[in-house]
Scaffold this motif. Structure first.
Motif, PDB file in Angstrom:
ATOM      1  N   ARG A 183       5.462   2.846  -2.109  1.00 57.88           N
ATOM      2  CA  ARG A 183       4.605   2.163  -3.077  1.00 57.88           C
ATOM      3  C   ARG A 183       3.255   1.810  -2.466  1.00 57.88           C
ATOM      4  O   ARG A 183       2.282   1.592  -3.153  1.00 57.88           O
ATOM      5  CB  ARG A 183       5.296   0.913  -3.603  1.00 57.88           C
ATOM      6  CG  ARG A 183       5.984   1.167  -4.940  1.00 57.88           C
ATOM      7  CD  ARG A 183       6.762  -0.026  -5.376  1.00 57.88           C
ATOM      8  NE  ARG A 183       7.916  -0.225  -4.523  1.00 57.88           N
ATOM      9  CZ  ARG A 183       8.418  -1.415  -4.244  1.00 57.88           C
ATOM     10  NH1 ARG A 183       7.866  -2.507  -4.723  1.00 57.88           N
ATOM     11  NH2 ARG A 183       9.487  -1.524  -3.484  1.00 57.88           N
ATOM     12  N   HIS A 184       3.207   1.724  -1.132  1.00 54.43           N
ATOM     13  CA  HIS A 184       1.933   1.475  -0.450  1.00 54.43           C
ATOM     14  C   HIS A 184       1.677   2.641   0.478  1.00 54.43           C
ATOM     15  O   HIS A 184       2.605   3.272   0.957  1.00 54.43           O
ATOM     16  CB  HIS A 184       1.997   0.200   0.374  1.00 54.43           C
ATOM     17  CG  HIS A 184       2.480  -0.968  -0.396  1.00 54.43           C
ATOM     18  ND1 HIS A 184       1.678  -1.669  -1.260  1.00 54.43           N
ATOM     19  CD2 HIS A 184       3.703  -1.537  -0.467  1.00 54.43           C
ATOM     20  CE1 HIS A 184       2.389  -2.625  -1.820  1.00 54.43           C
ATOM     21  NE2 HIS A 184       3.629  -2.560  -1.355  1.00 54.43           N
ATOM     22  N   ARG A 223      -1.167   2.310   2.872  1.00 50.95           N
ATOM     23  CA  ARG A 223      -1.865   1.855   4.075  1.00 50.95           C
ATOM     24  C   ARG A 223      -0.839   1.346   5.064  1.00 50.95           C
ATOM     25  O   ARG A 223       0.095   0.630   4.701  1.00 50.95           O
ATOM     26  CB  ARG A 223      -2.862   0.763   3.712  1.00 50.95           C
ATOM     27  CG  ARG A 223      -3.957   1.286   2.811  1.00 50.95           C
ATOM     28  CD  ARG A 223      -4.691   0.137   2.200  1.00 50.95           C
ATOM     29  NE  ARG A 223      -5.392  -0.596   3.236  1.00 50.95           N
ATOM     30  CZ  ARG A 223      -6.599  -1.111   3.066  1.00 50.95           C
ATOM     31  NH1 ARG A 223      -7.204  -0.965   1.933  1.00 50.95           N
ATOM     32  NH2 ARG A 223      -7.167  -1.784   4.034  1.00 50.95           N
ATOM     33  N   GLU A 241      -0.313  -2.397   5.176  1.00 53.01           N
ATOM     34  CA  GLU A 241       0.523  -2.917   4.089  1.00 53.01           C
ATOM     35  C   GLU A 241       1.991  -2.580   4.325  1.00 53.01           C
ATOM     36  O   GLU A 241       2.877  -3.388   4.067  1.00 53.01           O
ATOM     37  CB  GLU A 241       0.070  -2.332   2.755  1.00 53.01           C
ATOM     38  CG  GLU A 241      -1.202  -2.959   2.224  1.00 53.01           C
ATOM     39  CD  GLU A 241      -1.725  -2.246   0.995  1.00 53.01           C
ATOM     40  OE1 GLU A 241      -2.638  -2.775   0.367  1.00 53.01           O
ATOM     41  OE2 GLU A 241      -1.231  -1.146   0.683  1.00 53.01           O
ATOM     42  N   GLU A 287       5.158  -5.010   4.049  1.00 53.14           N
ATOM     43  CA  GLU A 287       6.107  -4.853   2.949  1.00 53.14           C
ATOM     44  C   GLU A 287       7.366  -4.096   3.361  1.00 53.14           C
ATOM     45  O   GLU A 287       8.403  -4.262   2.738  1.00 53.14           O
ATOM     46  CB  GLU A 287       5.429  -4.105   1.791  1.00 53.14           C
ATOM     47  CG  GLU A 287       4.137  -4.745   1.317  1.00 53.14           C
ATOM     48  CD  GLU A 287       4.403  -5.893   0.364  1.00 53.14           C
ATOM     49  OE1 GLU A 287       5.400  -5.805  -0.368  1.00 53.14           O
ATOM     50  OE2 GLU A 287       3.627  -6.872   0.380  1.00 53.14           O
TER      51      GLU A 287
END
Lengths: 113, 476
Positions: free
Chosen positions: B313-314, B316, B319, B323
């Motif tokens: 979902r991310h 980077r 991130e 997460e």
């Protein structure tokens, strides 16, 4: 002959440099076409190494200095491919023009890259 | 034999065009084509088939099939198969499968063509198909990236045509075997085009942003099929001419170091993987005799990496560190990543040993350095936190990853002799340790979202001119 070849190469070079220098997307597409016209002309010039007569045998006479048919036949394929790529690029430019009416490539690059 | 080969070449094109009329058959037909090509490729490798033939007469299309093309065909088939499985239940339109079939057919023909013109036609058609694939998600951004790719590829292929015309003028044939008496500028023009298509060194800078914008499955296809088609002809030409091999090797080395360094400082996972692709494609062509196995390994591993990244979902890394990511995806990323690093029991190890065995000591030293950087890049996945996935992963993604990672394991059979040397095994285990150590020391703080101006359209075209001038100098 030398003059002809030189002008073909100048056409290619002008087309390529204009592709870099021109900022407008439509101009870029047109200059790419100039470059590909130059390449097509290069093949036609190279085909003349054996003569200038159109390579169609007339009345069973084969001793004329015919042009080499192979590069001419081959460049037809390249012309067709070039045409289809040109069309695709123009369609893409049309779609992009909806949100980027000026079609300036530096702006589009900034926006989407 | 000839008839069978022609039937096999034509099959994907016929099927691709038929799919328009019979959309319900789209997935089944694509599956059949991928499986047929897989069998053909494996047959070529196992029976060491080495044959070449000319269609029509002396001006006809010349094809040549050897184990090198066999490896590339197997890669092509497996990646197409994975893309098909990945999209099986996602409701892609029949048009997507038409593109998939055409992509497969063009790439196969590139892998067996032995003259400049059939290569030209197939690479051009491949470029058009890739344009349509990148622009498949309907957004202006993907359209612009696709258009940028098409422009770069079109200009590169025009250079290629000029080179081919000069080759023809020298000895009136288009065969690969007629390249060498040609003037150096012809060689330079052809090489600059192939370098741009194969994404080697700075001419491959169209790749990172393309991979960011394209759908994950398209990024996997780019890494597994399209770039292989570009570098294959470089490998073929290097095998034929030692002069070209020297030039290609120089660019390969530059690409390996360049890709590794920029992958290390990239912040977006997809950009990191793309820069790593730039480096790994350099590995493919640095030793053309080992190109087949390396391309197979890299194609499978990179396709699997891109499919896995598509599940996140991310994107980077900063991130992701906060997460975390689902555990199965993390495991797939780590296995595929360490496959590229060259950990034993995955195909990366024999591929690297085979490649290094063809090189000079100083080149091996440089490559070990680059290998440490690669290990660092992929060790970053090991340090990302992961959590047990709450929602089950899509079945398509899981089966596609199984196929790719299974292939990555089975491809070990390509060069089993690699496991005989104890020193090699020791070194291969040392690399991930060095990588983990460097990540633990905190190389991640160098990551930045920096994007050079050299990825803009004008610069991509300008770089081609500079490379051309440099190549003429090298070829003289």
């Amino acid at each position: 002959m030398i003059f002809l070849q030189a002008s073909v190469f100048v056409t290619i070079l002008v087309g390529f440099l204009a592709t870099i220098v021109k900022k407008n997307l439509l101009m870029k597409i047109v200059t790419m076409d100039v470059m590909s016209t130059g390449v097509v002309a290069l093949f036609v010039v190279i085909a003349t190494h054996s003569g200038f007569v159109t390579p169609i045998a007339r009345g069973g006479v084969f001793d004329t200095a015919y042009a080499d048919p192979l590069p001419q036949a081959v460049i037809l394929t390249a012309i067709v491919i070039g045409l289809s790529i040109q069309t695709l690029m123009l369609v893409a430019a049309m779609k992009l023009a909806r949100d980027n009416p000026t079609l300036e490539t530096p702006e589009i690059d900034q926006k989407y890259l | 034999m000839t008839e069978l080969a022609i039937a096999w070449i034509l099959l994907p094109f016929v099927a691709g065009l038929m799919l328009y009329l019979l959309p319900p058959l789209a997935r089944g037909l694509t599956l059949a084509i991928a499986l047929v090509s897989l069998c053909v490729g494996l047959g070529i490798i196992i029976h060491q088939i080495n044959t070449s033939f000319i269609l029509l007469d002396s001006f006809g299309v010349s094809l040549s099939i050897d184990p090198l093309s066999g490896y590339f065909i197997v890669t092509n088939a497996l990646v197409i198969l994975a893309a098909l499985l990945h999209t099986w239940q996602e409701g892609y339109r029949a048009f997507f499968y038409v593109l998939l079939c055409l992509l497969h057919g063009c790439a196969n023909t590139v892998f067996i063509s032995a003259d400049f013109l059939s290569l030209y036609v197939n690479i051009e058609v491949l470029g058009i198909v890739v344009f349509l694939l990148i622009a498949y998600p309907p957004s202006d951004r993907s359209l612009w990236i696709a258009l940028r790719y098409l422009m770069v590829s079109n200009v590169a292929m025009l250079f290629y045509l000029i080179g081919v015309a000069l080759v023809y003028r020298t000895n009136y044939t288009f065969a690969f075997s007629a390249l060498m008496p040609a003037p150096p500028e012809a060689v330079a023009l052809i090489l600059v085009a192939l370098l741009a298509k194969g994404a080697i060194f700075v001419s491959g800078l169209w790749l990172p942003q393309t991979n960011v914008v394209a759908a994950p499955v398209v990024a996997a296809l780019l890494a597994g099929v399209v770039e292989n088609a570009g570098v294959f002809s470089l490998a073929r030409l290097s095998l034929l001419y030692s002069e070209i091999a020297d030039i290609v090797q120089l660019f390969a080395l530059a690409s390996i170091l360049f890709g590794a360094v920029f992958a290390l400082v990239a912040e977006d996972v997809r950009r990191m993987l793309s820069f790593s692709t730039l480096g790994q494609l350099g590995w493919v062509i640095i030793a053309p005799a080992a190109a087949g196995l390396y391309a197979l390994m890299h194609g499978l591993a990179k396709a699997s990496l891109f499919l896995s990244v598509g599940q996140l979902r991310h994107y980077r890394l900063s991130e992701l560190r906060q997460e975390g990511l689902p555990r199965p995806v993390a495991i797939a990323l780590i296995i595929a990543g360490y496959g590229i690093v060259g950990v034993p029991f995955l195909a990366g190890f024999p591929a690297k040993v085979l490649t290094l065995s063809y090189l000079e000591p100083w080149q091996q030293g440089l490559l070990y350095g680059a290998g440490c950087l690669t290990a660092t890049i992929y060790s970053k996945f090991l340090f990302l936190p992961h959590y047990p996935g709450k929602t089950p992963l899509p079945v398509g993604y899981s089966t596609a990853t199984m196929v790719l990672l299974g292939g990555l394991f089975l491809a070990n059979a390509g060069y089993m002799e690699a496991y005989r040397s104890g020193m090699g095994l020791l070194r291969a285990f040392l690399l991930p340790l060095v990588g983990c150590g460097l990540v633990a020391l905190g190389v991640s703080r160098w990551e930045s979202p920096w994007r050079g101006a050299w990825e803009r359209l004008e610069h991509l075209l300008g770089v081609m001119l500079l490379l051309l001038l440099g190549l003429v100098g090298l070829a003289l």
